[in-house]
Design a protein around this motif. Sequence first.
Motif, PDB file in Angstrom:
ATOM      1  N   UNK A  63       0.831  -1.209   0.000  1.00 16.44           N
ATOM      2  CA  UNK A  63       0.000   0.000   0.000  1.00 16.44           C
ATOM      3  C   UNK A  63       0.871   1.268   0.000  1.00 16.44           C
ATOM      4  N   UNK A  64       0.477   2.227  -0.822  1.00 13.19           N
ATOM      5  CA  UNK A  64       1.213   3.491  -0.896  1.00 13.19           C
ATOM      6  C   UNK A  64       1.162   4.233   0.441  1.00 13.19           C
ATOM      7  N   UNK A  65       0.052   4.070   1.165  1.00 11.33           N
ATOM      8  CA  UNK A  65      -0.078   4.743   2.471  1.00 11.33           C
ATOM      9  C   UNK A  65       1.035   4.284   3.413  1.00 11.33           C
ATOM     10  N   UNK A  66       1.413   3.005   3.310  1.00 12.12           N
ATOM     11  CA  UNK A  66       2.491   2.466   4.154  1.00 12.12           C
ATOM     12  C   UNK A  66       3.830   3.107   3.771  1.00 12.12           C
ATOM     13  N   UNK A  67       4.053   3.215   2.468  1.00 13.54           N
ATOM     14  CA  UNK A  67       5.309   3.796   1.975  1.00 13.54           C
ATOM     15  C   UNK A  67       5.396   5.258   2.379  1.00 13.54           C
ATOM     16  N   UNK A  68       4.303   5.995   2.162  1.00  9.40           N
ATOM     17  CA  UNK A  68       4.281   7.429   2.471  1.00  9.40           C
ATOM     18  C   UNK A  68       4.480   7.658   3.970  1.00  9.40           C
ATOM     19  N   UNK A  69       3.753   6.900   4.781  1.00  7.75           N
ATOM     20  CA  UNK A  69       3.860   7.050   6.240  1.00  7.75           C
ATOM     21  C   UNK A  69       5.256   6.755   6.742  1.00  7.75           C
ATOM     22  N   UNK A  70       5.859   5.686   6.218  1.00  2.00           N
ATOM     23  CA  UNK A  70       7.200   5.293   6.642  1.00  2.00           C
ATOM     24  C   UNK A  70       8.235   6.342   6.226  1.00  2.00           C
ATOM     25  N   UNK A  71       8.092   6.845   4.999  1.00  2.00           N
ATOM     26  CA  UNK A  71       9.016   7.875   4.499  1.00  2.00           C
ATOM     27  C   UNK A  71       8.902   9.145   5.325  1.00  2.00           C
ATOM     28  N   UNK A  72       7.670   9.530   5.641  1.00  2.00           N
ATOM     29  CA  UNK A  72       7.445  10.751   6.411  1.00  2.00           C
ATOM     30  C   UNK A  72       7.993  10.595   7.834  1.00  2.00           C
ATOM     31  N   UNK A  73       7.766   9.447   8.425  1.00  2.00           N
ATOM     32  CA  UNK A  73       8.205   9.237   9.800  1.00  2.00           C
ATOM     33  C   UNK A  73       9.701   9.102   9.950  1.00  2.00           C
ATOM     34  N   UNK A  74      10.354   8.538   8.933  1.00  2.00           N
ATOM     35  CA  UNK A  74      11.797   8.285   9.048  1.00  2.00           C
ATOM     36  C   UNK A  74      12.671   9.364   8.415  1.00  2.00           C
ATOM     37  N   UNK A  75      12.273   9.830   7.212  1.00  2.00           N
ATOM     38  CA  UNK A  75      13.213  10.650   6.449  1.00  2.00           C
ATOM     39  C   UNK A  75      12.704  12.021   5.995  1.00  2.00           C
ATOM     40  N   UNK A 132      19.656  -0.362 -10.970  1.00  2.00           N
ATOM     41  CA  UNK A 132      20.503   0.732 -11.469  1.00  2.00           C
ATOM     42  C   UNK A 132      20.593   1.900 -10.487  1.00  2.00           C
ATOM     43  N   UNK A 133      19.589   2.072  -9.638  1.00  2.00           N
ATOM     44  CA  UNK A 133      19.569   3.197  -8.704  1.00  2.00           C
ATOM     45  C   UNK A 133      20.009   2.803  -7.298  1.00  2.00           C
ATOM     46  N   UNK A 134      19.683   1.567  -6.903  1.00  2.00           N
ATOM     47  CA  UNK A 134      19.902   1.160  -5.502  1.00  2.00           C
ATOM     48  C   UNK A 134      20.815  -0.066  -5.376  1.00  2.00           C
ATOM     49  N   UNK A 135      21.357  -0.496  -6.516  1.00  2.00           N
ATOM     50  CA  UNK A 135      22.042  -1.794  -6.580  1.00  2.00           C
ATOM     51  C   UNK A 135      23.196  -2.018  -5.643  1.00  2.00           C
ATOM     52  N   UNK A 136      24.049  -1.033  -5.416  1.00  2.00           N
ATOM     53  CA  UNK A 136      25.285  -1.269  -4.660  1.00  2.00           C
ATOM     54  C   UNK A 136      25.326  -0.542  -3.323  1.00  2.00           C
ATOM     55  N   UNK A 137      24.153  -0.278  -2.761  1.00  2.00           N
ATOM     56  CA  UNK A 137      24.127   0.460  -1.486  1.00  2.00           C
ATOM     57  C   UNK A 137      24.826  -0.275  -0.353  1.00  2.00           C
ATOM     58  N   UNK A 138      24.942  -1.592  -0.478  1.00  2.00           N
ATOM     59  CA  UNK A 138      25.554  -2.388   0.600  1.00  2.00           C
ATOM     60  C   UNK A 138      27.081  -2.395   0.518  1.00  2.00           C
ATOM     61  N   UNK A 139      27.642  -1.674  -0.450  1.00  2.00           N
ATOM     62  CA  UNK A 139      29.097  -1.724  -0.652  1.00  2.00           C
ATOM     63  C   UNK A 139      29.791  -0.436  -0.220  1.00  2.00           C
ATOM     64  N   UNK A 140      29.167   0.306   0.722  1.00  2.00           N
ATOM     65  CA  UNK A 140      29.749   1.553   1.224  1.00  2.00           C
ATOM     66  C   UNK A 140      30.103   2.484   0.065  1.00  2.00           C
ATOM     67  N   UNK A 141      29.162   2.571  -0.878  1.00  2.00           N
ATOM     68  CA  UNK A 141      29.435   3.270  -2.140  1.00  2.00           C
ATOM     69  C   UNK A 141      29.111   4.756  -2.073  1.00  2.00           C
ATOM     70  N   UNK A 142      28.188   5.137  -1.154  1.00  2.00           N
ATOM     71  CA  UNK A 142      27.840   6.554  -0.960  1.00  2.00           C
ATOM     72  C   UNK A 142      27.841   6.865   0.529  1.00  2.00           C
ATOM     73  N   UNK A 143      27.920   8.144   0.842  1.00  2.00           N
ATOM     74  CA  UNK A 143      27.907   8.571   2.247  1.00  2.00           C
ATOM     75  C   UNK A 143      26.481   8.522   2.794  1.00  2.00           C
ATOM     76  N   UNK A 144      26.354   8.112   4.019  1.00  2.00           N
ATOM     77  CA  UNK A 144      25.068   8.158   4.726  1.00  2.00           C
ATOM     78  C   UNK A 144      25.120   9.280   5.746  1.00  2.00           C
ATOM     79  N   UNK A 145      23.961   9.923   5.945  1.00  2.00           N
ATOM     80  CA  UNK A 145      23.905  11.015   6.921  1.00  2.00           C
ATOM     81  C   UNK A 145      22.732  10.791   7.860  1.00  2.00           C
ATOM     82  N   UNK A 146      22.756  11.420   9.027  1.00  2.00           N
ATOM     83  CA  UNK A 146      21.634  11.233   9.963  1.00  2.00           C
ATOM     84  C   UNK A 146      20.355  11.844   9.391  1.00  2.00           C
ATOM     85  N   UNK A 147      19.219  11.245   9.711  1.00  2.00           N
ATOM     86  CA  UNK A 147      17.935  11.826   9.282  1.00  2.00           C
ATOM     87  C   UNK A 147      17.604  13.029  10.179  1.00  2.00           C
ATOM     88  N   UNK A 148      16.406  13.590  10.036  1.00  2.00           N
ATOM     89  CA  UNK A 148      16.061  14.840  10.729  1.00  2.00           C
ATOM     90  C   UNK A 148      16.135  14.743  12.247  1.00  2.00           C
TER      91      UNK A 148
END
Length: 746
Positions: A63-75, A132-148
């Motif tokens: 459900x999109x409501x789940x995705x939207x709620x999770x995105x809003x609450x976390x990021x 193509x967009x999320x493929x190598x996230x597990x390889x320390x390929x980009x910097x992560x930052x704290x959320x709000x």
Amino acid sequence: MQDSQIIRTEYSDVMKKSYIDYAMSVIIARALPDVRDGLKPVQRRTLYDMYELGIRYDRPYRKCARIVGDTMGKYHPHGDSSIYEALVVMAQDFKKGMTLVDGHGNFGSIEGDGAAAMRYTEARLEKLTQEVFLGDLDKDIVDFMPNFDETEKEPSVLPVRIPNLLVNGAEGIAVGMATSIPTHNLGEVIDAVKAYMKNDEISTKQLMRYIKGPDFPTGGIVINKDDLADIYETGTGKIKLRGKVEVEELKGGRQRLVITEIPYTMIGAGIGKFLNDVVALVESKKTSDITDISNQSSKEGIRIVIELKKGADVENLTNMLYKKTRLEDTFGVNMLAVADGRPETMGLKKIIEHHVDFQFELATRKYQTLLKKEQDKKEIQEGLIKACDVIDLIIEILRGSQSVKDAKECLTKGVTENIKFKSGISKKMAAMLRFTERQATAILEMRLYRLIGLEIEALMQEHEETLKNIARYEDILNNYDSMAEVIVEDLDKIKAEYGRKRRTVIENGEEAVYEEHKIEEQDVIFLMDRFGYARTIDVSTYERNKDAADTENKVVIACKNTGKICLFTNTGKMHQIKVLDLPFGKFRDKGVPVDNVSNFDSTGEDAVYLCDAEQMRYAKLLFATRQGMIKKVEGTEFQVAKRTIAATKLQAGDEVVTVQVITDNQNVVLQTREGYFLRFAADEVSEKKKGAIGVRGIRLKKKDELEHAYLFEEGTETKVTYGEKEVSLNRLKMAKRDGNGTKTRG
């Protein structure tokens, strides 16, 4: 009590700093995409959240409501509607070159229908997005930052392996700036990236051998090919777009126009407006070749059908549609994106340059991570191989140890004091052991089955594979050409799997020229009945039905069919009606409400006077209001192009009673509700501008108001009825303007 300190600051400085902070926040953190992944923060966060929730392309929709709620609450701590709208757009194949979200349910239509509420719709990642967009996230390929609220980590950018800013374009309004980037063909963009990697001195013009121009999901035709080089060089300009029009032959020699592709700018409400514009062209007599228009579009694509009369000039009609409707439109390009933390307008080459730099950065981090893993694996493999050679000694050490700590110290440092050995030779050999910490842990955790001959052989082969990988990764990291080869190989795979044919045609189209059929000027009679329905008839028809026409209609005006009718209202406005907008026909034909062909609102206004705009040029108009104010205005002041203007200025609570043509040799008689009549010469009425209130015509008693203003020629018998009494205006005593008037009993 603590001492409070007041810091005095210039107010303008505080405002300036606060506004700049706000503006930069909107620019960087909301409205503009990053040049590296081509995504705005809300898009990036939504896609990452779906990835974190495990809503992959090969798993069920959620459900999109789940995705939207999770995105809003976390990021993304903003409104849920902004997150859902971003999610919907990423799933709409008529807005994006490549959709990033696979939507299930009603996600809106090309005709402007909105998506269903998020509680009804479902979504999951597209395969392209996941790989193509999320493929190598597990390889320390980009910097992560704290959320709000610093309870989660989010990527500062997604490791996108294609120039998404070009492929999917972007639209966004920031503070003081806006971005508008058209979509492009994935295969062409990849070819351009490869060409740049081979020669970074390549020019924009040379890059355009690969990227012909924009490739919109709605197709259409770009008709200013020669302007594209300058647009791609500077990052700004205007692209001229046309819809695709096909001619279908019908039985009996008739034809019809079928629009199968529309300009990208027309999606949404633009389609409905186009249909209305075509209808307006027919109603305003701009063309008489169109008999019907219907929108037969479906999931299969756009199909707008325009039925034509037999013998219609198809080419001229098509050009008229390009000229007079949004079938030909302009797409304003402003390739603005966030680069190195600041907004920048970039040309085509600059965007590709940023993308390639980002790819090398991603590849460097990816292969550094992979190399580290392989080196760790090599260390453990070498330890296990060495352990297999002295397995009897290791077993003896383990059996003679009192604790894991003692065994580990013996394996890593050769410490034998706390271990019981069967012989002195074993003790000497144990003292020579120098396994690493990681190797010692692997040996202690090793299972006995690893001592089987085949398992040892497999371990040796695995070790050889690890050495090959290390050599390959070191070569990639130390050699530019090797890394470029890996990136190009990756791009070729993406192109082979996801590339598709170009949809938009790029050409130098000829200017749409059409001959406007001039309307033959003729004299007509304007008729408006007491219900406000208006129409026109020719003069001969009027002459034959003069008595009926004059009796049945409230207003009868002789005018030209190319002219305008001026309608003055009690609210002090003047509305103009184009005579051509009115139906012309037989005497008994029904007219149209004047509301439909002008800005007149019959629910809130009353018409007090109508006249031909051309005739008014040579006249002066008398205005009289409920509060007894009068004035004369030159008719030329009402020769305007606007459909509605303020014809006079009114005092609070006042309204216009009458508007009439006045001449200087006439007499004016003002009549109040209480029966006061005041007669004076017309030349006593002051001439004013239309923006003036005027002068007082009669002094009103308390609670009295002006009801009528009459005009008549000196020496003519003119009678009016007040109550039940007939009043001869020419027998009233001549007085001066601004008098009390004479009381007449009704």
